[in-house]
Design a protein around this motif. Structure first.
Motif, PDB file in Angstrom:
ATOM      1  N   SER A  19       0.849  -1.187   0.000  1.00  0.00           N
ATOM      2  CA  SER A  19       0.000   0.000   0.000  1.00  0.00           C
ATOM      3  C   SER A  19       0.883   1.234   0.000  1.00  0.00           C
ATOM      4  O   SER A  19       1.880   1.259   0.713  1.00  0.00           O
ATOM      5  CB  SER A  19      -0.885  -0.014   1.238  1.00  0.00           C
ATOM      6  N   PRO A  20       0.599   2.220  -0.775  1.00  0.00           N
ATOM      7  CA  PRO A  20      -0.542   2.517  -1.630  1.00  0.00           C
ATOM      8  C   PRO A  20      -0.286   2.236  -3.111  1.00  0.00           C
ATOM      9  O   PRO A  20      -0.908   2.858  -3.962  1.00  0.00           O
ATOM     10  CB  PRO A  20      -0.737   4.011  -1.408  1.00  0.00           C
ATOM     11  N   LEU A  21       0.600   1.337  -3.443  1.00  0.00           N
ATOM     12  CA  LEU A  21       0.941   1.072  -4.846  1.00  0.00           C
ATOM     13  C   LEU A  21      -0.196   0.350  -5.566  1.00  0.00           C
ATOM     14  O   LEU A  21      -1.092  -0.224  -4.945  1.00  0.00           O
ATOM     15  CB  LEU A  21       2.233   0.271  -4.938  1.00  0.00           C
ATOM     16  N   ASP A  22      -0.124   0.356  -6.892  1.00  0.00           N
ATOM     17  CA  ASP A  22      -1.190  -0.217  -7.715  1.00  0.00           C
ATOM     18  C   ASP A  22      -1.346  -1.727  -7.533  1.00  0.00           C
ATOM     19  O   ASP A  22      -2.460  -2.233  -7.596  1.00  0.00           O
ATOM     20  CB  ASP A  22      -0.932   0.096  -9.191  1.00  0.00           C
ATOM     21  N   GLY A  23      -0.248  -2.420  -7.313  1.00  0.00           N
ATOM     22  CA  GLY A  23      -0.339  -3.873  -7.092  1.00  0.00           C
ATOM     23  C   GLY A  23      -1.199  -4.198  -5.886  1.00  0.00           C
ATOM     24  O   GLY A  23      -2.034  -5.102  -5.915  1.00  0.00           O
ATOM     25  N   TYR A  24      -1.027  -3.442  -4.818  1.00  0.00           N
ATOM     26  CA  TYR A  24      -1.842  -3.628  -3.620  1.00  0.00           C
ATOM     27  C   TYR A  24      -3.304  -3.305  -3.904  1.00  0.00           C
ATOM     28  O   TYR A  24      -4.204  -4.046  -3.494  1.00  0.00           O
ATOM     29  CB  TYR A  24      -1.312  -2.742  -2.487  1.00  0.00           C
ATOM     30  N   SER A  25      -3.533  -2.199  -4.615  1.00  0.00           N
ATOM     31  CA  SER A  25      -4.910  -1.798  -4.931  1.00  0.00           C
ATOM     32  C   SER A  25      -5.607  -2.848  -5.788  1.00  0.00           C
ATOM     33  O   SER A  25      -6.794  -3.125  -5.591  1.00  0.00           O
ATOM     34  CB  SER A  25      -4.917  -0.454  -5.648  1.00  0.00           C
ATOM     35  N   CYS A  26      -4.869  -3.443  -6.732  1.00  0.00           N
ATOM     36  CA  CYS A  26      -5.455  -4.504  -7.567  1.00  0.00           C
ATOM     37  C   CYS A  26      -5.847  -5.702  -6.714  1.00  0.00           C
ATOM     38  O   CYS A  26      -6.956  -6.233  -6.835  1.00  0.00           O
ATOM     39  CB  CYS A  26      -4.467  -4.939  -8.650  1.00  0.00           C
ATOM     40  N   LEU A  27      -4.933  -6.129  -5.841  1.00  0.00           N
ATOM     41  CA  LEU A  27      -5.234  -7.277  -4.975  1.00  0.00           C
ATOM     42  C   LEU A  27      -6.373  -6.967  -4.014  1.00  0.00           C
ATOM     43  O   LEU A  27      -7.233  -7.807  -3.765  1.00  0.00           O
ATOM     44  CB  LEU A  27      -3.987  -7.693  -4.203  1.00  0.00           C
ATOM     45  N   GLU A  28      -6.381  -5.754  -3.492  1.00  0.00           N
ATOM     46  CA  GLU A  28      -7.447  -5.357  -2.575  1.00  0.00           C
ATOM     47  C   GLU A  28      -8.805  -5.366  -3.274  1.00  0.00           C
ATOM     48  O   GLU A  28      -9.809  -5.791  -2.700  1.00  0.00           O
ATOM     49  CB  GLU A  28      -7.141  -3.969  -2.027  1.00  0.00           C
ATOM     50  N   THR A  29      -8.841  -4.907  -4.521  1.00  0.00           N
ATOM     51  CA  THR A  29     -10.090  -4.904  -5.283  1.00  0.00           C
ATOM     52  C   THR A  29     -10.597  -6.327  -5.495  1.00  0.00           C
ATOM     53  O   THR A  29     -11.786  -6.606  -5.326  1.00  0.00           O
ATOM     54  CB  THR A  29      -9.885  -4.209  -6.638  1.00  0.00           C
ATOM     55  N   LEU A  30      -9.692  -7.237  -5.850  1.00  0.00           N
ATOM     56  CA  LEU A  30     -10.103  -8.628  -6.066  1.00  0.00           C
ATOM     57  C   LEU A  30     -10.500  -9.295  -4.757  1.00  0.00           C
ATOM     58  O   LEU A  30     -11.470 -10.046  -4.708  1.00  0.00           O
ATOM     59  CB  LEU A  30      -8.967  -9.401  -6.735  1.00  0.00           C
ATOM     60  N   ALA A  31      -9.766  -9.012  -3.693  1.00  0.00           N
ATOM     61  CA  ALA A  31     -10.061  -9.627  -2.399  1.00  0.00           C
ATOM     62  C   ALA A  31     -11.358  -9.090  -1.804  1.00  0.00           C
ATOM     63  O   ALA A  31     -12.067  -9.817  -1.105  1.00  0.00           O
ATOM     64  CB  ALA A  31      -8.907  -9.401  -1.428  1.00  0.00           C
ATOM     65  N   ALA A  32     -11.682  -7.836  -2.065  1.00  0.00           N
ATOM     66  CA  ALA A  32     -12.912  -7.254  -1.519  1.00  0.00           C
ATOM     67  C   ALA A  32     -14.131  -8.013  -2.012  1.00  0.00           C
ATOM     68  O   ALA A  32     -15.080  -8.240  -1.268  1.00  0.00           O
ATOM     69  CB  ALA A  32     -13.016  -5.781  -1.905  1.00  0.00           C
ATOM     70  N   GLU A  33     -14.100  -8.416  -3.265  1.00  0.00           N
ATOM     71  CA  GLU A  33     -15.214  -9.186  -3.822  1.00  0.00           C
ATOM     72  C   GLU A  33     -15.341 -10.528  -3.109  1.00  0.00           C
ATOM     73  O   GLU A  33     -16.428 -10.952  -2.754  1.00  0.00           O
ATOM     74  CB  GLU A  33     -15.004  -9.387  -5.323  1.00  0.00           C
ATOM     75  N   ARG A  34     -14.207 -11.160  -2.879  1.00  0.00           N
ATOM     76  CA  ARG A  34     -14.232 -12.455  -2.180  1.00  0.00           C
ATOM     77  C   ARG A  34     -14.692 -12.289  -0.735  1.00  0.00           C
ATOM     78  O   ARG A  34     -15.446 -13.081  -0.226  1.00  0.00           O
ATOM     79  CB  ARG A  34     -12.866 -13.119  -2.228  1.00  0.00           C
ATOM     80  N   ARG A  35     -14.182 -11.230  -0.069  1.00  0.00           N
ATOM     81  CA  ARG A  35     -14.593 -10.984   1.315  1.00  0.00           C
ATOM     82  C   ARG A  35     -16.082 -10.694   1.377  1.00  0.00           C
ATOM     83  O   ARG A  35     -16.780 -11.150   2.268  1.00  0.00           O
ATOM     84  CB  ARG A  35     -13.804  -9.821   1.906  1.00  0.00           C
ATOM     85  N   GLY A  36     -16.587  -9.910   0.403  1.00  0.00           N
ATOM     86  CA  GLY A  36     -18.006  -9.581   0.377  1.00  0.00           C
ATOM     87  C   GLY A  36     -18.866 -10.810   0.164  1.00  0.00           C
ATOM     88  O   GLY A  36     -19.889 -10.995   0.827  1.00  0.00           O
ATOM     89  N   ALA A  37     -18.442 -11.684  -0.752  1.00  0.00           N
ATOM     90  CA  ALA A  37     -19.204 -12.906  -1.013  1.00  0.00           C
ATOM     91  C   ALA A  37     -19.159 -13.834   0.196  1.00  0.00           C
ATOM     92  O   ALA A  37     -20.178 -14.428   0.571  1.00  0.00           O
ATOM     93  CB  ALA A  37     -18.651 -13.612  -2.248  1.00  0.00           C
ATOM     94  N   ALA A  38     -17.998 -13.938   0.834  1.00  0.00           N
ATOM     95  CA  ALA A  38     -17.877 -14.801   2.020  1.00  0.00           C
ATOM     96  C   ALA A  38     -18.727 -14.252   3.156  1.00  0.00           C
ATOM     97  O   ALA A  38     -19.374 -15.013   3.884  1.00  0.00           O
ATOM     98  CB  ALA A  38     -16.413 -14.901   2.452  1.00  0.00           C
ATOM     99  N   LYS A  39     -18.746 -12.932   3.305  1.00  0.00           N
ATOM    100  CA  LYS A  39     -19.551 -12.308   4.360  1.00  0.00           C
ATOM    101  C   LYS A  39     -21.037 -12.572   4.120  1.00  0.00           C
ATOM    102  O   LYS A  39     -21.788 -12.871   5.050  1.00  0.00           O
ATOM    103  CB  LYS A  39     -19.259 -10.809   4.384  1.00  0.00           C
ATOM    104  N   LYS A  40     -21.472 -12.490   2.862  1.00  0.00           N
ATOM    105  CA  LYS A  40     -22.870 -12.761   2.535  1.00  0.00           C
ATOM    106  C   LYS A  40     -23.224 -14.217   2.820  1.00  0.00           C
ATOM    107  O   LYS A  40     -24.297 -14.510   3.332  1.00  0.00           O
ATOM    108  CB  LYS A  40     -23.141 -12.433   1.074  1.00  0.00           C
ATOM    109  N   ARG A  41     -22.296 -15.141   2.483  1.00  0.00           N
ATOM    110  CA  ARG A  41     -22.558 -16.566   2.751  1.00  0.00           C
ATOM    111  C   ARG A  41     -22.660 -16.817   4.250  1.00  0.00           C
ATOM    112  O   ARG A  41     -23.535 -17.547   4.705  1.00  0.00           O
ATOM    113  CB  ARG A  41     -21.449 -17.436   2.147  1.00  0.00           C
ATOM    114  N   ARG A  42     -21.755 -16.186   5.036  1.00  0.00           N
ATOM    115  CA  ARG A  42     -21.807 -16.365   6.492  1.00  0.00           C
ATOM    116  C   ARG A  42     -23.097 -15.784   7.058  1.00  0.00           C
ATOM    117  O   ARG A  42     -23.723 -16.368   7.930  1.00  0.00           O
ATOM    118  CB  ARG A  42     -20.593 -15.724   7.151  1.00  0.00           C
ATOM    119  N   ALA A  43     -23.508 -14.631   6.559  1.00  0.00           N
ATOM    120  CA  ALA A  43     -24.741 -14.006   7.044  1.00  0.00           C
ATOM    121  C   ALA A  43     -25.940 -14.887   6.707  1.00  0.00           C
ATOM    122  O   ALA A  43     -26.833 -15.069   7.534  1.00  0.00           O
ATOM    123  CB  ALA A  43     -24.904 -12.620   6.435  1.00  0.00           C
ATOM    124  N   PHE A  44     -25.966 -15.448   5.509  1.00  0.00           N
ATOM    125  CA  PHE A  44     -27.060 -16.316   5.104  1.00  0.00           C
ATOM    126  C   PHE A  44     -27.080 -17.580   5.958  1.00  0.00           C
ATOM    127  O   PHE A  44     -28.139 -17.998   6.438  1.00  0.00           O
ATOM    128  CB  PHE A  44     -26.937 -16.671   3.624  1.00  0.00           C
TER     129      PHE A  44
END
Length: 160
Positions: free
Chosen positions: A114-139
């Motif tokens: 952070s704050p380089l582009d490589g980190y931002s790319c990984l963070e963007t991809l991981a956010a989707e996975r974290r969001g999907a995992a959070k939704k599955r746990r909530a469900f």
């Protein structure tokens, strides 16, 4: 839209003073090309640039990212992609110094720090996975706790 800090001017003066090989103009042009890649991708994906801030440690864009994971990923990756494209074109044209500066910025900005582009790319991809995992746990927790909520917290029927 463009803000240049005092620290950026001081750093530029120091770099110019110590640049006995004349490398600085190539790196400044490569950095400008890098930021231009981000700006063009931001514009193409529907994002909005508020401000580009140049400080002693580099450029920082204050922007509204576009909606959608892939669009955000494209904006983050556009700077290094612009440097890679410039490297390939300039190397083929024989402009090795400018090509090398672009290659260095390409590799450096892909580091996952952070704050380089490589980190931002990984963070963007991981956010989707974290969001999907959070939704599955909530469900899953909803499936587990719903019967208990109905038993223990059901509204009273009014009969005593």
């Amino acid at each position: 839209m463009l803000e240049v800090t005092d620290g950026a001017l001081l750093m530029l003066a120091l770099l110019l003073f110590f640049d006995s090989e004349g490398l600085l103009p190539s790196f400044l042009a490569a950095a400008a090309f890098h930021e231009l890649g981000h700006v063009l991708a931001l514009w193409a994906t529907g994002g909005k640039l508020r401000r580009l801030r140049l400080s002693a440690v580099g450029g920082r864009m204050d922007c509204v990212l576009p909606s959608g994971r892939l669009r955000c990923f494209a904006v983050h990756l556009a700077g290094p992609a612009a440097n890679l494209a410039a490297f390939l074109l300039l190397r083929a044209a024989g402009a090795y110094l400018f090509a090398g500066a672009n290659f260095v910025l390409f590799g450096f900005n892909l580091l996952p720090v952070s704050p380089l582009d490589g980190y931002s790319c990984l963070e963007t991809l991981a956010a989707e996975r974290r969001g999907a995992a959070k939704k599955r746990r909530a469900f899953a927790s909803r499936l587990y706790y719903a019967p208990l909520e109905h038993i223990f917290f059901a509204p009273e029927t009014g009969s005593h």
